[in-house]
Design a protein around this motif. Structure first.
Motif, short mmCIF file in Angstrom:
data_model
loop_
_atom_site.label_atom_id
_atom_site.label_comp_id
_atom_site.label_asym_id
_atom_site.label_seq_id
_atom_site.Cartn_x
_atom_site.Cartn_y
_atom_site.Cartn_z
N LEU A 183 0.74 -1.21 0.03
CA LEU A 183 0.03 0.11 -0.08
C LEU A 183 0.83 1.22 -0.06
CD1 LEU A 183 -3.05 -0.70 2.43
CD2 LEU A 183 -3.10 -0.11 0.08
N GLU A 184 1.95 1.29 0.88
CA GLU A 184 2.87 2.50 0.89
C GLU A 184 3.34 2.62 -0.59
OE1 GLU A 184 4.50 5.52 2.93
OE2 GLU A 184 3.65 3.87 4.24
N ARG A 185 3.82 1.61 -1.24
CA ARG A 185 4.45 1.69 -2.52
C ARG A 185 3.57 2.04 -3.64
NH1 ARG A 185 9.04 -2.85 -2.14
NH2 ARG A 185 10.21 -1.92 -0.67
N ARG A 186 1.98 1.83 -3.30
CA ARG A 186 0.94 2.02 -4.29
C ARG A 186 1.10 1.12 -5.29
NH1 ARG A 186 -1.46 7.24 -6.12
NH2 ARG A 186 -3.26 6.12 -5.74
N VAL A 187 1.15 -0.27 -4.79
CA VAL A 187 1.09 -1.45 -5.81
C VAL A 187 -0.34 -2.06 -5.58
CG1 VAL A 187 2.28 -3.25 -6.79
CG2 VAL A 187 3.35 -1.65 -5.84
N THR A 221 -5.96 -2.11 -21.52
CA THR A 221 -5.84 -0.59 -21.06
C THR A 221 -7.05 0.22 -21.68
OG1 THR A 221 -4.43 -0.09 -22.89
CG2 THR A 221 -3.39 -0.60 -20.73
N PRO A 277 -4.10 2.84 -12.94
CA PRO A 277 -3.53 3.33 -13.90
C PRO A 277 -2.83 2.57 -14.91
CG PRO A 277 -2.31 3.73 -11.89
CD PRO A 277 -3.64 3.01 -11.49
N PRO A 296 -2.93 -6.44 -13.94
CA PRO A 296 -1.53 -6.80 -14.20
C PRO A 296 -1.09 -7.80 -12.88
CG PRO A 296 -1.71 -4.51 -14.54
CD PRO A 296 -2.91 -5.05 -13.79
N ARG A 309 1.70 -8.11 -11.26
CA ARG A 309 2.13 -7.71 -9.66
C ARG A 309 1.00 -7.05 -8.99
NH1 ARG A 309 7.21 -5.34 -8.24
NH2 ARG A 309 7.01 -3.13 -7.33
N VAL A 310 0.10 -6.36 -9.67
CA VAL A 310 -1.13 -5.53 -8.82
C VAL A 310 -1.99 -6.64 -7.90
CG1 VAL A 310 -3.05 -4.09 -8.89
CG2 VAL A 310 -0.78 -3.34 -10.38
N GLY A 318 1.14 -1.90 -22.05
CA GLY A 318 1.11 -0.97 -20.71
C GLY A 318 2.26 -0.76 -20.20
N THR A 375 2.53 0.21 -15.93
CA THR A 375 1.36 -0.40 -15.69
C THR A 375 1.74 -1.64 -14.68
OG1 THR A 375 0.61 -0.21 -17.83
CG2 THR A 375 -0.31 -2.26 -16.69
N LEU A 376 2.62 -2.16 -14.96
CA LEU A 376 3.18 -3.46 -14.06
C LEU A 376 3.47 -2.92 -12.82
CD1 LEU A 376 5.01 -5.71 -16.59
CD2 LEU A 376 2.93 -5.97 -15.75
N ARG A 377 3.93 -1.73 -12.51
CA ARG A 377 4.31 -1.28 -11.26
C ARG A 377 3.17 -0.43 -10.22
NH1 ARG A 377 9.60 -0.56 -9.76
NH2 ARG A 377 11.23 -1.43 -11.42
N GLY A 378 1.99 -0.69 -11.14
CA GLY A 378 0.84 0.01 -10.39
C GLY A 378 0.98 1.30 -10.28
N HIS A 379 0.67 1.98 -8.90
CA HIS A 379 0.83 3.32 -8.87
C HIS A 379 2.43 3.56 -8.31
CE1 HIS A 379 -3.71 3.44 -8.03
NE2 HIS A 379 -3.32 2.16 -8.13
N GLU A 380 3.15 2.73 -8.22
CA GLU A 380 4.39 2.86 -7.58
C GLU A 380 5.13 3.99 -8.16
OE1 GLU A 380 8.11 -0.20 -6.01
OE2 GLU A 380 6.95 -0.58 -7.95
N ASP A 404 -1.56 8.09 -1.88
CA ASP A 404 -3.08 8.62 -1.71
C ASP A 404 -3.10 8.52 0.12
OD1 ASP A 404 -5.85 7.89 -0.53
OD2 ASP A 404 -6.02 8.53 -2.31
N LEU A 409 -5.22 7.98 2.20
CA LEU A 409 -5.83 6.86 2.75
C LEU A 409 -4.90 5.66 3.03
CD1 LEU A 409 -8.41 5.95 4.22
CD2 LEU A 409 -9.41 5.28 2.04
N ASP A 410 -4.25 5.57 1.68
CA ASP A 410 -3.44 4.31 1.38
C ASP A 410 -2.48 4.30 2.43
OD1 ASP A 410 -5.08 3.95 -0.70
OD2 ASP A 410 -3.19 3.44 -2.21
N ARG A 411 -1.74 5.73 2.61
CA ARG A 411 -0.69 5.71 3.56
C ARG A 411 -1.14 5.58 4.91
NH1 ARG A 411 0.56 11.41 3.48
NH2 ARG A 411 0.83 11.36 1.30
#
Lengths: 272, 129
Positions: free
Chosen positions: A64-68, A130, A145, A188, A190-191, B3, B7-12, B17, B19-21
């Motif tokens: 979550l911290e890394r937003r994955v 996508t 994303p 994906p 990883r997600v 992607g 894409t594969l790293r998501g939001h990394e 966010d 809330l996420d934090r």
């Protein structure tokens, strides 16, 4: 004291293997406690659920911290895994030990065969979608994303099944959730893996609370095992990039198949 | 392959966010608290020279957790409670976050999940022993 240290070490070994092979420790903890330490199968499942929550909560925090991890998708699907876990947790107390052992043996064989044919890993980048419009039910947009989440109904059914399996057999359910999200919903890999980790906490706690309140979790067994698994999983994640996973995978398949045979013997009422 | 790496790293790499934090810190903090309590319990268990196979005492909901201190179960039961409660607390905090943002559907999802957990507890108590 020796038994306590052995349990700690066994938990650590399960944590290392689980972490290196991306399985979570549950698949090894139940056989370790039943076949290795002579514990009741239901008790082993309850302890395994506790271990699964510890490792998944730690990993989910990082993801979550890394937003994955996709929080919204995870929360939507974990409603269904929680329902499945509630049902599975109640059914587990109706089924006999022999039936549970037989189901666990089937799970072990399935995992062993899956590890010899790692289709999900090879398809890592395959189905990501996508583009294209997909109606979001109730205005609920779960996409992230670069990818669009589709087939929420399929995800809900898969999550329900994952919850039942988790509660019955003491595993996190990632074996079901990750392929459903990745191959069935266009998430994906990883997600999907990170989101599955996030969901495992709720999946396992919905049934762990049933095991706990019905007296199936022994604190003297759960404590050393959970600490061992936590330490092992932490160590495994640090050395994963230095280990030859092909050899480890073959060794693990052999261990799984041997354990499956022992579980089948238990299911048939033969002494092990 | 579609992607690409993003894409594969998501939001990394993006700013997390809020809330996420908050949830990330809650999960990490809850895990460390639980691991700390369980470690103290295991140390107490080993120091007392007791075998896990002897079987621990049953959970006594009628007495406060500190009543069993410094026996192993005085640390182990609270540690196990923190382990099992942490994911539910994460959902409860998410619920508050979504309500503040007026995201009603997500708030409904979170409250339904909490309802399932509550139902689990109620059914476990009702069908106990």
């Amino acid at each position: 004291m020796t038994v306590g240290l052995l349990m700690l070490a066994g938990g650590a070994a399960a944590g290392v293997f689980g972490s290196l092979l991306g399985l979570g420790g549950g698949i090894l903890i139940v056989p370790m406690l039943t076949l290795g330490f002579g514990r009741d199968l239901r008790e082993a499942v309850g302890v395994s659920l506790v271990c699964v929550i510890v490792t998944s909560s730690a990993a989910a925090g990082v993801y979550l911290e890394r937003r994955v991890a996709n929080l919204r998708l995870g929360m939507a699907l974990e409603l269904f895994t929680a329902i499945g876990a509630l049902v599975g947790g109640l059914v587990a107390f109706v089924l006999s030990e022999e039936v549970l052992a037989g189901l666990f043996a089937a799970l072990l064989v399935y995992v062993a065969v899956s590890m010899l044919r790692p289709r999900v890993a090879r398809a890592a980048d395959g189905p990501t979608d996508t583009g294209g419009a997909t109606a979001a039910p109730f205005g609920l947009d779960l996409s992230g994303p670069g990818y669009r989440v589709r087939n929420l109904g399929r995800g809900a059914v898969g999550s329900l099944g994952a919850g039942v399996v988790s509660a019955l057999l003491g595993i996190g359910g990632g074996l079901v959730k990750v392929p459903v999200m990745h191959l069935g919903m266009g998430v994906p890999l990883r997600v999907a893996t990170a989101t599955s980790n996030l969901m495992i906490g709720i999946t396992a706690s919905a049934s762990a609370v049933i095991y706990l309140l019905r007296g199936e979790i022994d604190p003297y067994v759960a404590g050393p095992t959970a600490i061992g698994v936590f330490l092992g999983a932490s160590a495994g994640s640090r050395v994963a990039h230095r280990v030859d996973l092909r050899l480890l995978r073959v060794l693990f398949v052999v261990v799984l198949l041997y354990t499956a045979v022992q579980m089948i013997r238990r299911a048939m009422g033969l002494s092990v | 392959m579609t992607g690409g790496a993003s894409t594969l790293r998501g939001h990394e790499g993006d700013t997390a966010d809020p809330l996420d934090r908050v949830l990330a810190r809650l999960l990490t903090g809850g895990t460390w608290l639980a691991v700390g309590l369980l470690t103290l319990g295991v140390v107490a268990l080993l120091a007392a020279g007791r075998s896990p196979l002897e079987g621990g005492p049953p959970l006594d909901l009628g007495s406060p957790p500190w009543a069993a201190l410094p026996r192993p179960e005085g640390f182990l039961w609270p540690g196990l409670a923190v382990v099992i409660a942490t994911p539910a607390v994460r959902v409860a905090v998410s619920l508050v976050g979504y309500l503040r943002r007026d995201e009603r559907v997500m708030a409904l999802v979170a409250s339904s999940t909490l309802g399932i957990i509550a139902l689990s507890i109620a059914l476990a108590v009702a069908t106990e022993g």
